[in-house]
Scaffold this motif. Structure first.
Motif, short mmCIF file in Angstrom:
data_model
loop_
_atom_site.label_atom_id
_atom_site.label_comp_id
_atom_site.label_asym_id
_atom_site.label_seq_id
_atom_site.Cartn_x
_atom_site.Cartn_y
_atom_site.Cartn_z
N GLU A 173 0.84 -1.19 0.00
CA GLU A 173 0.00 0.00 0.00
C GLU A 173 0.89 1.26 0.00
O GLU A 173 1.91 1.29 0.71
CB GLU A 173 -0.92 0.02 1.22
CG GLU A 173 -1.92 -1.14 1.25
CD GLU A 173 -2.79 -1.11 2.49
OE1 GLU A 173 -2.47 -0.27 3.38
OE2 GLU A 173 -3.76 -1.88 2.57
N GLU A 174 0.48 2.27 -0.79
CA GLU A 174 1.14 3.58 -0.81
C GLU A 174 0.07 4.63 -0.54
O GLU A 174 -0.83 4.85 -1.35
CB GLU A 174 1.81 3.83 -2.16
CG GLU A 174 2.63 5.09 -2.19
CD GLU A 174 3.40 5.23 -3.50
OE1 GLU A 174 4.08 6.25 -3.67
OE2 GLU A 174 3.30 4.31 -4.34
N LEU A 175 0.14 5.32 0.60
CA LEU A 175 -0.89 6.24 1.07
C LEU A 175 -0.32 7.66 1.16
O LEU A 175 0.84 7.85 1.54
CB LEU A 175 -1.41 5.81 2.44
CG LEU A 175 -1.96 4.36 2.53
CD1 LEU A 175 -2.37 4.04 3.96
CD2 LEU A 175 -3.14 4.18 1.59
N TYR A 176 -1.18 8.65 0.80
CA TYR A 176 -0.82 10.08 0.87
C TYR A 176 -1.84 10.78 1.75
O TYR A 176 -3.05 10.54 1.65
CB TYR A 176 -0.83 10.73 -0.52
CG TYR A 176 0.22 10.17 -1.44
CD1 TYR A 176 1.50 10.71 -1.48
CD2 TYR A 176 -0.08 9.11 -2.29
CE1 TYR A 176 2.46 10.19 -2.33
CE2 TYR A 176 0.87 8.59 -3.14
CZ TYR A 176 2.14 9.13 -3.16
OH TYR A 176 3.09 8.61 -4.00
N ASP A 177 -1.32 11.73 2.60
CA ASP A 177 -2.17 12.52 3.47
C ASP A 177 -2.12 13.98 3.00
O ASP A 177 -1.13 14.67 3.23
CB ASP A 177 -1.69 12.41 4.92
CG ASP A 177 -2.66 13.08 5.89
OD1 ASP A 177 -3.71 13.56 5.43
OD2 ASP A 177 -2.36 13.09 7.10
N PRO A 178 -3.15 14.45 2.32
CA PRO A 178 -3.10 15.82 1.77
C PRO A 178 -3.12 16.89 2.85
O PRO A 178 -2.74 18.03 2.61
CB PRO A 178 -4.33 15.89 0.89
CG PRO A 178 -5.27 14.87 1.45
CD PRO A 178 -4.42 13.77 2.00
N ASP A 179 -3.57 16.56 4.04
CA ASP A 179 -3.66 17.57 5.09
C ASP A 179 -2.32 17.83 5.76
O ASP A 179 -2.15 18.84 6.45
CB ASP A 179 -4.66 17.13 6.16
CG ASP A 179 -6.06 17.00 5.59
OD1 ASP A 179 -6.35 17.71 4.59
OD2 ASP A 179 -6.86 16.17 6.11
N ARG A 212 3.10 7.24 2.81
CA ARG A 212 3.42 6.01 3.54
C ARG A 212 3.34 4.82 2.60
O ARG A 212 2.35 4.68 1.86
CB ARG A 212 2.47 5.81 4.72
CG ARG A 212 2.68 6.81 5.86
CD ARG A 212 1.70 6.56 6.98
NE ARG A 212 0.31 6.74 6.53
CZ ARG A 212 -0.76 6.44 7.27
NH1 ARG A 212 -0.59 5.96 8.50
NH2 ARG A 212 -1.97 6.64 6.80
N ILE A 213 4.35 3.98 2.64
CA ILE A 213 4.39 2.75 1.84
C ILE A 213 4.42 1.58 2.82
O ILE A 213 5.33 1.50 3.68
CB ILE A 213 5.61 2.70 0.91
CG1 ILE A 213 5.55 3.87 -0.08
CG2 ILE A 213 5.67 1.37 0.17
CD1 ILE A 213 6.75 3.94 -0.99
N ALA A 214 3.47 0.64 2.72
CA ALA A 214 3.36 -0.51 3.64
C ALA A 214 3.29 -1.79 2.83
O ALA A 214 2.51 -1.89 1.88
CB ALA A 214 2.12 -0.36 4.53
N HIS A 215 4.13 -2.79 3.23
CA HIS A 215 4.09 -4.13 2.64
C HIS A 215 3.51 -5.06 3.70
O HIS A 215 4.13 -5.32 4.73
CB HIS A 215 5.48 -4.59 2.22
CG HIS A 215 5.49 -5.95 1.60
ND1 HIS A 215 5.06 -6.19 0.33
CD2 HIS A 215 5.87 -7.16 2.11
CE1 HIS A 215 5.18 -7.49 0.05
NE2 HIS A 215 5.67 -8.10 1.13
N ILE A 216 2.32 -5.57 3.45
CA ILE A 216 1.56 -6.35 4.44
C ILE A 216 1.45 -7.78 3.95
O ILE A 216 1.09 -8.02 2.79
CB ILE A 216 0.16 -5.73 4.67
CG1 ILE A 216 0.30 -4.29 5.14
CG2 ILE A 216 -0.61 -6.57 5.69
CD1 ILE A 216 -1.02 -3.56 5.23
#
Length: 564
Positions: free
Chosen positions: A284-290, A360-364
């Motif tokens: 997963e690769e997640l971005y937080d615009p705030d 954030r990059i997560a390998h689950i």
């Protein structure tokens, strides 16, 4: 009557006399029959009394068998060697003693040899290669012993091939190992046990990875064909085993919680768990615009003056001289005027700012074994109360108590409505347990050693008795019949007329005439001896009446013989 009252010596002597009158062929046949019967009986008794020999070891090499035989001879233990299989057999009662004695001698050596191999004297000229080979053989023996200690494994052998080092990485050969297991009858190894053997062998040898270990059973089946991948629970058997462990763990937790409240034998718990055995890997690769942060900033400014401005005058030392006295103010005014004119040039500026958004990059990797749903059923026995009449009665538990027990069960299993868990607690009367006598599982009596010995002895006695009754007894009876049935013979000196007279008297007695018939009737009441005398008298009387001349001639002959 007289024959029946004869003594045993008379019977034996009469039988010997009768045997002496037999023909020679008949005598030899009788003697051979008696001797053969006695020999068979003696052989049967000897076979019944001799011990039963059983194999000492199932399989031995020829060299080790020779050493075992030498050790048994030294210990004075009886043994036999089977001509067909070559097995060494000893009496059943001496098996334990023989094995203990051989174990003290270090026999047999067909089992795996461990580190005791290194204790042997190798001599001075042993090379390094031989030392390495001895160490590897000792390690293989120790690993074989360890694998054989498992319940399902009868014996095992381990072979290790050491790796070959090289200065070039591509030419290096890794170490490998192979394990051959001989399982007990009707048993098998699960995949988890095979993995345990693989990892144990790999951990005991340097530079040996589990992927290079192969396990084979006695039937040639490859037990490591699934690759020993990590993650486990590849087969349905492992999944069912894991599910059972989870269900038992929950059931034991509930039982331990409720047993002190209702009694250990008054609660029954059953838990059914739905387990998720799927393996999931995701990135997963997640971005937080705030969330924004200033990463870097670059500012630049450029200032340019008029084209006529700049240094002026004649270059040289005269130009660099200070001004004359009294003229400082004027020069300063001119310089200021020139400075103001210079400030009227061009000015430019720029700024570059870089901002970073939160990323954030997560390998689950989700492992199998998660609980998807739990279904719990609890049955509680009725409560015992003393009634008004003093008798113990069993009554159902009230709803408040059932609800309290249900709440305890919810806490014990970690109840979750999101998963859809269900719990059902009821109160029902339990049937009184039937007391049954616990009988220890024993082998059938016909498979035990004492039964075989007893059957052997009984069979031998029956065979001996049959031979005694069918061969020896009839032969002895025939031998003794001459003595027991021998009548009182008359003297050999009687003449032919006396024999004829006796025969005729017997025939007359058997004829059943009037007087003789009466005599027979009287004789039957008086006894055998009086019967014979009466028959003789009646016969003589009949002959006198029928042929008086012949009787007179016989009487004359008797008188003449007596006169001589």
């Amino acid at each position: 009557m007289a024959a029946a009252q004869q003594s045993l010596p008379a019977v034996v002597s009469g039988g010997i006399k009768d045997f002496g009158t037999m023909p020679a062929g008949r005598q030899l046949a009788l003697i051979g029959m008696l001797a053969g019967a006695l020999a068979v009986i003696a052989g049967i008794v000897f076979w019944a009394m001799s011990p039963t020999f059983v194999p000492l070891y199932s399989s031995l090499d020829q060299d080790e068998a020779a050493e075992v035989v030498t050790a048994l001879d030294g210990a004075g233990i009886r043994y036999r060697i089977d001509a067909n299989t070559g097995q060494i057999k000893v009496p059943r009662g001496d098996v334990g003693e023989a094995r203990l004695h051989l174990a003290g001698e270090g026999l047999p050596r067909s089992g795996d040899v461990g580190f005791e191999l290194l204790q042997e004297d190798t001599g001075i000229g042993t090379s390094r290669m031989m030392e390495s080979a001895r160490h590897r053989r000792a390690m293989e023996g120790e690993l074989g012993r360890t694998v054989s200690s498992l319940d399902a494994v009868e014996r095992a052998r381990v072979h290790i091939a050491e790796g070959q080092d090289s200065v070039f990485v591509r030419e290096r050969t890794p170490a490998t190992a192979s394990v051959t297991v001989h399982l007990h009858g009707g048993r098998s190894l699960s995949e988890s046990q095979v993995r345990a053997i693989v990892h144990m062998v790999a951990s005991s040898t340097s530079d040996l990875s589990p992927e290079n270990v192969t396990v084979v059973d006695q039937q040639g089946r490859l037990l490591t064909e699934d690759g020993m991948e990590e993650g486990g629970m590849r087969s349905s058997g492992d999944r069912l085993s894991f599910q059972g462990q989870v269900e038992r763990r929950y059931a034991e937790a509930i039982r331990d919680l409720l047993s002190p409240l209702v009694g250990g034998d008054r609660v029954r718990v059953q838990v059914s768990a739905d387990i998720d055995f799927s393996e999931i890997e995701r990135t997963e690769e997640l971005y937080d615009p705030d969330t924004i942060a200033l990463r870097s900033e670059q500012i630049s400014e450029d200032v340019r003056g008029d084209a006529g401005e700049g240094p002026m005058g004649v270059p040289g030392a005269l130009t660099n001289q200070p001004p004359a006295g009294g003229a400082v103010g004027e020069e300063e005014g001119e310089g200021a005027e020139n400075g103001e004119n210079g400030a009227a040039g061009q000015r430019s500026g720029s700024a570059t700012r870089n901002y970073e958004v939160d990323r954030r990059i997560a390998h689950i990797r989700e492992m199998p074994g998660g609980v998807e749903r739990l279904s719990t059923a609890v049955v509680v026995d009725f409560r015992e109360e003393v009634g008004e009449d003093g008798e113990v009665q069993r009554v159902a538990r009230d709803a408040e108590e059932i609800e309290r027990l249900e709440n305890l069960v919810r806490q014990a299993v970690g109840f979750s409505e999101q998963r859809g868990d269900s719990i059902n607690v009821v109160s029902a009367p339990f049937e009184a347990p039937v007391e049954e006598e616990i009988v220890e599982a024993e082998r059938p009596f016909w498979t035990q050693a004492w039964f075989m010995e007893l059957a052997k002895l009984i069979g031998a006695l029956l065979l001996a008795l049959i031979i005694l009754l069918t061969v020896i007894r009839p032969a002895l009876k025939h031998l003794m019949s001459g003595a027991t049935a021998r009548p009182a013979q008359q003297p050999q000196a009687e003449s032919d007329e006396n024999l004829a007279l006796t025969d005729q008297s017997g025939e007359s007695a058997a004829g059943g005439g009037g007087p003789s018939g009466e005599g027979s009737a009287v004789a039957s009441l008086t006894g055998p001896e009086e019967d014979q005398q009466e028959m003789d008298l009646e016969a003589v009387r009949g002959m006198v009446k029928e042929d008086p001349k012949r009787v007179a001639q016989v009487m004359k002959t008797w008188l003449n013989e007596d006169g001589r």
